[in-house]
Design an enzyme around this catalytic site. Structure first.
Site, PDB file in Angstrom:
ATOM      1  N   SER A   1      -2.135  -3.755   4.812  1.00 28.15           N
ATOM      2  CA  SER A   1      -3.271  -3.524   5.720  1.00 28.15           C
ATOM      3  C   SER A   1      -2.779  -3.127   7.112  1.00 28.15           C
ATOM      4  CB  SER A   1      -4.147  -4.770   5.779  1.00 28.15           C
ATOM      5  OG  SER A   1      -3.348  -5.937   5.709  1.00 28.15           O
ATOM      6  N   ALA A   2      -2.020  -2.033   7.161  1.00 26.99           N
ATOM      7  CA  ALA A   2      -1.385  -1.602   8.412  1.00 26.99           C
ATOM      8  C   ALA A   2      -2.362  -0.953   9.380  1.00 26.99           C
ATOM      9  CB  ALA A   2      -0.256  -0.622   8.089  1.00 26.99           C
ATOM     10  N   HIS A   3      -3.579  -0.644   8.904  1.00 31.37           N
ATOM     11  CA  HIS A   3      -4.542  -0.012   9.809  1.00 31.37           C
ATOM     12  C   HIS A   3      -4.956  -0.974  10.923  1.00 31.37           C
ATOM     13  CE1 HIS A   3      -7.034  -2.445   7.188  1.00 31.37           C
ATOM     14  NE2 HIS A   3      -7.959  -2.414   8.121  1.00 31.37           N
TER      15      HIS A   3
ATOM     16  N   GLY B   1      -7.166  -5.438  -2.149  1.00 32.13           N
ATOM     17  CA  GLY B   1      -8.283  -4.851  -2.890  1.00 32.13           C
ATOM     18  C   GLY B   1      -8.041  -3.408  -3.286  1.00 32.13           C
ATOM     19  N   MET B   2      -7.487  -2.613  -2.385  1.00 33.19           N
ATOM     20  CA  MET B   2      -7.212  -1.201  -2.666  1.00 33.19           C
ATOM     21  C   MET B   2      -5.785  -1.027  -3.179  1.00 33.19           C
ATOM     22  SD  MET B   2      -9.850   0.742  -1.604  1.00 33.19           S
ATOM     23  CE  MET B   2     -10.788  -0.368  -2.585  1.00 33.19           C
ATOM     24  N   GLY B   3      -4.855  -1.610  -2.450  1.00 34.55           N
ATOM     25  CA  GLY B   3      -3.439  -1.455  -2.797  1.00 34.55           C
ATOM     26  C   GLY B   3      -3.129  -1.961  -4.193  1.00 34.55           C
TER      27      GLY B   3
ATOM     28  N   CYS C   1     -14.951   8.744 -11.696  1.00 37.35           N
ATOM     29  CA  CYS C   1     -14.125   9.894 -12.052  1.00 37.35           C
ATOM     30  C   CYS C   1     -14.324  10.947 -10.969  1.00 37.35           C
ATOM     31  CB  CYS C   1     -14.468  10.447 -13.427  1.00 37.35           C
ATOM     32  SG  CYS C   1     -16.076  11.205 -13.544  1.00 37.35           S
TER      33      CYS C   1
ATOM     34  N   ASN D   1       8.059  -9.917   2.392  1.00 37.35           N
ATOM     35  CA  ASN D   1       7.473  -9.155   3.484  1.00 37.35           C
ATOM     36  C   ASN D   1       8.107  -7.759   3.496  1.00 37.35           C
ATOM     37  OD1 ASN D   1       6.937  -8.040   6.167  1.00 37.35           O
ATOM     38  ND2 ASN D   1       6.070 -10.068   6.560  1.00 37.35           N
TER      39      ASN D   1
ATOM     40  N   ARG E   1      -2.489 -12.952  -3.856  1.00 40.09           N
ATOM     41  CA  ARG E   1      -2.901 -11.563  -4.123  1.00 40.09           C
ATOM     42  C   ARG E   1      -2.196 -11.026  -5.359  1.00 40.09           C
ATOM     43  NH1 ARG E   1      -5.975  -8.793  -0.370  1.00 40.09           N
ATOM     44  NH2 ARG E   1      -6.513 -10.179   1.317  1.00 40.09           N
TER      45      ARG E   1
HETATM   46  P1  NAD Z   1      -6.321  -5.787   1.848  1.00 42.13           P
HETATM   47  O1  NAD Z   1      -6.497  -6.382   3.191  1.00 42.13           O
HETATM   48  O2  NAD Z   1      -7.222  -6.201   0.742  1.00 42.13           O
HETATM   49  O3  NAD Z   1      -4.820  -6.040   1.345  1.00 42.13           O
HETATM   50  C1  NAD Z   1      -3.691  -5.863   2.177  1.00 42.13           C
HETATM   51  C2  NAD Z   1      -2.504  -6.537   1.477  1.00 42.13           C
HETATM   52  O4  NAD Z   1      -1.330  -6.303   2.245  1.00 42.13           O
HETATM   53  C3  NAD Z   1      -2.667  -8.033   1.322  1.00 42.13           C
HETATM   54  O5  NAD Z   1      -2.467  -8.393  -0.025  1.00 42.13           O
HETATM   55  C4  NAD Z   1      -1.604  -8.608   2.239  1.00 42.13           C
HETATM   56  O6  NAD Z   1      -1.087  -9.826   1.757  1.00 42.13           O
HETATM   57  C5  NAD Z   1      -0.560  -7.515   2.218  1.00 42.13           C
HETATM   58  N1  NAD Z   1       0.333  -7.506   3.391  1.00 42.13           N
HETATM   59  C6  NAD Z   1      -0.004  -7.537   4.699  1.00 42.13           C
HETATM   60  N2  NAD Z   1       1.088  -7.468   5.453  1.00 42.13           N
HETATM   61  C7  NAD Z   1       2.141  -7.388   4.609  1.00 42.13           C
HETATM   62  C8  NAD Z   1       3.551  -7.286   4.807  1.00 42.13           C
HETATM   63  N3  NAD Z   1       4.086  -7.225   6.019  1.00 42.13           N
HETATM   64  N4  NAD Z   1       4.341  -7.193   3.700  1.00 42.13           N
HETATM   65  C9  NAD Z   1       3.825  -7.268   2.452  1.00 42.13           C
HETATM   66  N5  NAD Z   1       2.497  -7.380   2.223  1.00 42.13           N
HETATM   67  C10 NAD Z   1       1.674  -7.428   3.291  1.00 42.13           C
HETATM   68  O7  NAD Z   1      -6.373  -4.219   2.069  1.00 42.13           O
HETATM   69  P2  NAD Z   1      -6.633  -3.075   0.965  1.00 42.13           P
HETATM   70  O8  NAD Z   1      -8.092  -2.939   0.728  1.00 42.13           O
HETATM   71  O9  NAD Z   1      -5.731  -3.253  -0.197  1.00 42.13           O
HETATM   72  O10 NAD Z   1      -6.199  -1.789   1.805  1.00 42.13           O
HETATM   73  C11 NAD Z   1      -4.834  -1.623   2.147  1.00 42.13           C
HETATM   74  C12 NAD Z   1      -4.684  -0.491   3.149  1.00 42.13           C
HETATM   75  O11 NAD Z   1      -4.930   0.762   2.524  1.00 42.13           O
HETATM   76  C13 NAD Z   1      -5.662  -0.598   4.306  1.00 42.13           C
HETATM   77  O12 NAD Z   1      -4.991  -0.200   5.493  1.00 42.13           O
HETATM   78  C14 NAD Z   1      -6.723   0.384   3.951  1.00 42.13           C
HETATM   79  O13 NAD Z   1      -7.404   0.849   5.085  1.00 42.13           O
HETATM   80  C15 NAD Z   1      -5.921   1.465   3.277  1.00 42.13           C
HETATM   81  N6  NAD Z   1      -6.707   2.237   2.325  1.00 42.13           N
HETATM   82  C16 NAD Z   1      -6.186   3.377   1.829  1.00 42.13           C
HETATM   83  C17 NAD Z   1      -6.916   4.119   0.918  1.00 42.13           C
HETATM   84  C18 NAD Z   1      -6.403   5.366   0.323  1.00 42.13           C
HETATM   85  O14 NAD Z   1      -7.140   6.114  -0.215  1.00 42.13           O
HETATM   86  N7  NAD Z   1      -5.160   5.620   0.333  1.00 42.13           N
HETATM   87  C19 NAD Z   1      -8.163   3.693   0.519  1.00 42.13           C
HETATM   88  C20 NAD Z   1      -8.647   2.529   1.015  1.00 42.13           C
HETATM   89  C21 NAD Z   1      -7.910   1.784   1.882  1.00 42.13           C
END
Ligand code: NAD
Length: 530
Positions: A236-238, A147-149, A380, A213, A172
């Site tokens: 989603s490493a968090h 969703g974010m990435g 914005c 991966n 995804r």
């Molecule tokens: P999400 O759960 O929607 O997506 C995570 C994606 O990572 C999924 O598509 C999953 O298939 C993929 N994934 C998981 N393990 C993987 C691996 N080993 N190799 C390849 N792909 C893998 O999460 P999201 O909403 O996209 O958020 C991603 C991360 O960014 C979260 O940890 C979130 O907390 C963080 N985040 C950062 C910001 C920012 O401002 N930088 C903002 C919001 C969220």
């Protein structure tokens, strides 16, 4: 109610059946029963009543007053000594709490566009600092198209660069193509490398997704000597129960999560260590490497990799100067559902700030390239002294009928005064106050006192349980005189808490902003110093 439903719209949420909006398991409400009760309560709520929501479940309604928020939300909060993933999971399994992420549990998620602008600004700043103002002729290597990435490929191509994006889940990747965030999908890693290299040579902006991966693909790319100019990550490493370990499918991971979660955490951390080590190898070779706010470094360290913190977080590296001006992710949504209403607000924003070139460039690109998910919305970045002007302008547009229904105005919790997060927003503060969490609580309190429409206090979003406290606010422009007064106050005090937070930490730019724009700092007024 419309914003809650919008968070769970199948076009917006990543897994709506499970109430998951984005960010691993970030939920809008705790259960479908809770959803029904919230909707029923909102439908009958009076203009001087406030509903309380405890981690996604409505728990009370009280008589307050017209200026008070209609909803107050507290999500995922735990007493500090209990604030760890295993205790959170235990309580979640008992049905006592839920993970609210940031805008999932506070009902102001607007799909991937929400993060797009911040990601775009971040890459624009890297382009300015290192690559002469454009990413043309560079390759950015990243993973995670959730969703974010999923905002990363479009943010990179909007800056002229090439993006190589890895995700373990083909669905995804496909979703990002459908939403026009990702240009194409490669058949194999070799194919992806060939496509990216060719685009770079042509100086073309292109984004390429490939299934794989990150824990195995990144080390493989290091081994092959693949030359990436910028490297980051948004898997989603968090949450070690969401990161897919090397050599596992997402489905196998989901099964292990229920049968042996401890083993899954161990394997995920081991994989994150390998993933992070490859990023450090890229940093050693001179690439621009940064952590994108997902705790990969912390989890990799827990997985045994000692050099995890050898590259910086994006916040101190690129965003903090903006936070000193109270500048952050101002967003709004057209409750009419009409794209024409957002087009009208885009024009109004450009008129309101005629000399802001960056804003004009962004709004032009966004209106051309962003596909709306759910209700039409826009984001914005605006600072202290700017947000309330646009809020009042929108309220006037609702009053005169220039837009056809009220406009909802909110923001991400990732903002200048609304979050304490030592691995992200408050990493490496000038005075060492990274872990002081009074600021987001004061932010929520002053927004409540100023007349926001709903206010939330969350724990753990973005970087995971135990690692952040943050607050959300939303205020509705319905065209009334009362709304104008509330908007003026909320959209001043909300970014104002960002300015005072950075003045207090000793940032000179924040002090200048406070002096120039009239933000009162009591200790300065009485000559008390710090
Ligand atoms: P999400 O759960 O929607 O997506 C995570 C994606 O990572 C999924 O598509 C999953 O298939 C993929 N994934 C998981 N393990 C993987 C691996 N080993 N190799 C390849 N792909 C893998 O999460 P999201 O909403 O996209 O958020 C991603 C991360 O960014 C979260 O940890 C979130 O907390 C963080 N985040 C950062 C910001 C920012 O401002 N930088 C903002 C919001 C969220």
């Amino acid at each position: 109610m419309r914003m809650l439903m919008n968070n769970l719209d199948p076009d917006v949420a990543e897994a709506p059946d499970d109430l998951v909006v984005y960010g691993g398991t970030g939920r809008a409400v705790r259960s479908w029963d809770a959803f029904d009760a919230i909707v029923a309560t909102l439908t009958t709520l009076a203009d001087d009543e406030t509903m309380l929501v405890q981690s996604g479940k409505p728990v009370g309604v009280f008589r307050t007053h017209e200026w008070a928020p209609r909803v107050l939300i507290a999500n995922s909060n735990l007493v500090p000594d209990w604030a760890n993933w295993s205790e959170f999971r235990r309580l979640e399994a008992l049905g006592l709490t839920m993970y609210g992420q940031m805008t999932a549990g506070s009902w102001i998620y607007i799909g991937t566009q929400g993060i797009l602008q911040g990601t775009y600004e971040c890459f624009a700043e890297i382009a300015r600092r290192r690559f002469g103002g454009t990413l043309a002729g560079t390759i950015t290597l990243t993973a995670g198209l959730g969703g974010m990435g999923g905002a990363q490929p479009l943010a990179i191509t909007m800056n002229g660069g090439v993006a190589l994006c890895i995700d373990v889940d083909p669905a995804r990747i496909q979703r990002r193509v459908e939403h026009r965030y990702l240009d194409e999908v490669a058949e194999s890693l070799d194919d992806a490398i060939a496509r990216c290299t060719a685009a770079r040579e042509r100086g073309e902006a292109r984004s390429v997704g490939v299934v794989g991966n990150a824990a195995t693909v990144l080390p493989d790319l290091v081994e092959r000597g693949f030359a990436a100019d910028i490297v980051t990550d948004q898997t989603s490493a968090h949450d070690p129960l969401s990161y897919v370990p090397a050599d596992m499918t997402p489905a196998a991971m989901a099964e292990l999560r229920t049968t042996d979660p401890e083993e899954l955490v161990r394997r995920a951390r081991q994989s994150m260590a390998a993933h992070c080590a490859a990023m450090v190898a890229y940093a050693d070779r001179g690439a621009e490497v940064f952590d994108y706010g997902n705790s990969l470094r912390t989890e990799a360290q827990l997985g045994g990799f000692q050099r995890a913190f050898d590259y910086p977080g994006f916040l101190p590296a690129y965003i903090r100067p903006l936070f000193c001006e109270g500048k952050g992710p101002f967003r709004w949504v057209a409750l009419s559902g009409e794209p024409a209403d957002i087009a009208a607000t885009d024009r109004a924003a450009m008129e309101e700030f005629p000399n802001d070139e960056g804003l004009h460039r962004w709004l032009a690109l966004a209106s051309e390239r962003v596909a709306f998910q759910g209700l039409p919305a826009r984001i914005c970045w605006l600072g202290y002294g700017e947000r309330h002007r646009l809020g009042l302008r929108f309220n006037e547009m609702v009053r005169t009928g220039e837009v056809s229904a009220p406009i909802v105005i909110g923001r991400d919790h990732l903002d200048s005064g609304s979050v304490a997060s030592p691995y992200r927003e408050t990493e490496a503060m000038a005075d060492g106050s990274d872990a002081i969490a009074d600021w987001p609580l004061l932010n929520a309190l002053v927004n409540t006192a100023s007349g926001a429409t709903w206010v939330s206090i969350h724990h753990g979003g973005g970087v995971g349980i135990g690692r952040s406290i943050h607050a959300g606010m939303v205020v509705v422009a319905d065209g009334t005189e009362l709304a104008a007064r509330r908007l003026e106050r909320v959209l001043t005090s909300d970014p104002g808490t960002g300015v005072i937070r950075h003045v207090d930490a000793g940032y000179e730019r924040a002090r200048q902003v406070a002096v120039e724009r009239g933000v009162r700092i009591p200790m300065d007024e009485t000559g008390g110093g710090r």
